[in-house]
Design an enzyme around this catalytic site. Structure first.
Site, short mmCIF file in Angstrom:
data_model
loop_
_atom_site.label_atom_id
_atom_site.label_comp_id
_atom_site.label_asym_id
_atom_site.label_seq_id
_atom_site.Cartn_x
_atom_site.Cartn_y
_atom_site.Cartn_z
N ASP A 20 0.88 -1.18 0.00
CA ASP A 20 0.00 0.00 0.00
C ASP A 20 0.91 1.22 0.00
O ASP A 20 2.13 1.12 0.23
CB ASP A 20 -0.88 -0.01 1.27
CG ASP A 20 -1.78 1.22 1.35
OD1 ASP A 20 -2.33 1.63 0.31
OD2 ASP A 20 -1.93 1.79 2.45
N SER A 21 0.30 2.38 -0.24
CA SER A 21 1.08 3.62 -0.16
C SER A 21 1.54 3.88 1.28
O SER A 21 2.51 4.61 1.48
CB SER A 21 0.22 4.78 -0.64
OG SER A 21 -0.97 4.83 0.13
N TYR A 52 -0.68 8.35 -2.48
CA TYR A 52 -0.67 8.16 -3.92
C TYR A 52 -1.88 8.85 -4.58
O TYR A 52 -1.86 9.13 -5.78
CB TYR A 52 -0.81 6.66 -4.27
CG TYR A 52 0.42 5.79 -4.09
CD1 TYR A 52 1.58 6.24 -3.47
CD2 TYR A 52 0.40 4.47 -4.58
CE1 TYR A 52 2.68 5.39 -3.32
CE2 TYR A 52 1.50 3.63 -4.44
CZ TYR A 52 2.64 4.10 -3.80
OH TYR A 52 3.72 3.27 -3.67
N GLY A 53 -2.91 9.06 -3.77
CA GLY A 53 -4.24 9.40 -4.31
C GLY A 53 -4.35 10.68 -5.11
O GLY A 53 -5.31 10.86 -5.86
N CYS A 83 -4.19 -1.43 -2.01
CA CYS A 83 -4.36 0.01 -2.16
C CYS A 83 -5.34 0.18 -3.32
O CYS A 83 -5.08 -0.33 -4.42
CB CYS A 83 -3.01 0.64 -2.48
SG CYS A 83 -3.09 2.39 -2.94
N ASN A 84 -6.44 0.86 -3.06
CA ASN A 84 -7.44 1.04 -4.13
C ASN A 84 -6.88 1.89 -5.26
O ASN A 84 -7.18 1.65 -6.43
CB ASN A 84 -8.69 1.71 -3.57
CG ASN A 84 -9.51 0.75 -2.74
OD1 ASN A 84 -10.46 0.14 -3.22
ND2 ASN A 84 -9.15 0.61 -1.48
N THR A 85 -6.10 2.89 -4.91
CA THR A 85 -5.56 3.80 -5.92
C THR A 85 -4.66 3.03 -6.89
O THR A 85 -4.81 3.12 -8.11
CB THR A 85 -4.77 4.93 -5.23
OG1 THR A 85 -5.59 5.49 -4.20
CG2 THR A 85 -4.37 6.00 -6.21
N GLU A 162 -3.18 8.76 8.48
CA GLU A 162 -1.73 8.54 8.67
C GLU A 162 -1.23 9.36 9.87
O GLU A 162 -0.23 9.03 10.49
CB GLU A 162 -0.94 8.90 7.40
CG GLU A 162 -1.18 7.96 6.21
CD GLU A 162 -0.32 6.67 6.23
OE1 GLU A 162 0.77 6.70 6.81
OE2 GLU A 162 -0.77 5.66 5.66
N THR A 195 -8.12 1.57 1.31
CA THR A 195 -7.84 0.61 2.39
C THR A 195 -7.51 1.28 3.72
O THR A 195 -7.46 0.62 4.76
CB THR A 195 -6.71 -0.35 1.98
OG1 THR A 195 -5.58 0.41 1.56
CG2 THR A 195 -7.15 -1.27 0.86
N HIS A 196 -7.31 2.59 3.70
CA HIS A 196 -7.14 3.30 4.97
C HIS A 196 -8.47 3.47 5.72
O HIS A 196 -8.50 3.56 6.94
CB HIS A 196 -6.60 4.72 4.72
CG HIS A 196 -5.13 4.80 4.47
ND1 HIS A 196 -4.55 4.35 3.32
CD2 HIS A 196 -4.13 5.33 5.22
CE1 HIS A 196 -3.24 4.59 3.37
NE2 HIS A 196 -2.96 5.18 4.51
#
Ligand code: DGL
Length: 276
Positions: A20-21, A52-53, A83-85, A162, A195-196
């Protein structure tokens, strides 16, 4: 034992690579640990470059390929793009470039949404890049054409998460501002398309109220991994004691321990693996 059989036995013991990012993908790692306790999971959070988004497709593809190569260097037998992005923008390229199975989180999220909706009106929240890609609309409509999909980009949520502001008045206000317009559209299901976001479950649940179901990709993604490992004869022997190993591209995230606690994960020692 034939060479090919020996190779398969070795491969079965290799890790599942997850990335993931940042630390959001740990929500998927937690589901993998729950469903596949014999598997060793090697997780990379690209904390040096999160989020990343807001980045372009070209950059997201490049980052995803670099992190995937890091996972392959660790012997990953399968890669989960947690990570969806990165799933929305880089999975087709990763599937072309890499010689191991690559599983993203968009399809599992779409399956969860279609299973949950009663009134055929689904909301999706995610990063700007995920929403702009329209990956969820495509995946949901491919499963059930009559489902209406309403989307909302929530770019401030990943930095708040984060930062560890999970139950904070400011986070609640930001959530309200993002969700009010999408709730007015009459959705009965909201996909946490990042996913966050499951880390904000309590705040989100309070905001949407009892008439809207929150769904995410984690459990369905773990089921898909289980199926792919099974079909490829790649599942770790049941007698294995699996584990989770976490590496970050920058040691910056103090929040890792909060996520670990909130997800009931045992992360242990965290490695720092700078890129390049
Ligand atoms: N967890 C990532 C996702 O699912 C966050 C993306 C970001 O870094 O902005 O989209």
């Amino acid at each position: 034992m034939q060479d090919a059989d020996k190779h398969l036995v070795t491969k079965r013991s290799q890790p599942i690579g997850v990335f993931d990012s940042g630390i959001g993908g740990l929500t998927v790692a937690a589901a993998l640990r729950g469903l596949l306790p014999a598997e060793h999971i090697y997780y990379v959070g690209d904390t040096a470059r999160v989020p990343y988004g807001g980045k372009s497709a070209v950059t997201i593809e490049r980052y995803s390929l670099e992190i995937s190569r890091m996972l392959l260097a660790e012997g990953a037998k399968l890669i989960v793009v947690a990570c969806n992005t990165a799933s929305a923008l880089a999975v087709p390229m990763l599937q072309r470039e890499l010689n191991v199975p690559v599983i993203g989180v968009i399809q599992p999220g779409a399956v969860a949404a279609v299973a949950a909706t009663q009134n055929q009106c689904v909301g999706v929240i995610g990063t700007r890049a995920t929403v702009q890609s329209q990956a969820y609309e495509r995946a949901i409509r491919a499963l059930k054409a009559e489902v209406r999909v309403e989307t909302q980009a929530c770019p401030l949520l990943v930095p708040l998460i984060e930062e560890g502001w999970l139950e904070d008045r400011i986070t609640e206000q930001v959530v309200r501002r993002y969700l009010d317009p999408i709730l007015e559209k009459g959705i009965d299901t909201l996909v946490l398309g990042c996913t966050h976001y499951p880390l904000l479950f309590r705040v989100l649940e309070k905001e949407v109220g009892p008439s809207v179901r929150l769904v995410d990709s984690a459990r369905n993604c773990a089921l898909e991994v289980q199926a792919v490992l099974g079909a490829g004869g790649l599942a770790a022997p049941a007698s294995h004691a699996g584990s989770l190993e976490v590496a970050l591209t920058d040691p910056s995230t103090a929040f890792l321990r909060v996520a670990e606690h909130s997800l009931g994960l045992n992360v242990g020692e965290v490695r720092v693996r700078p890129i390049g």
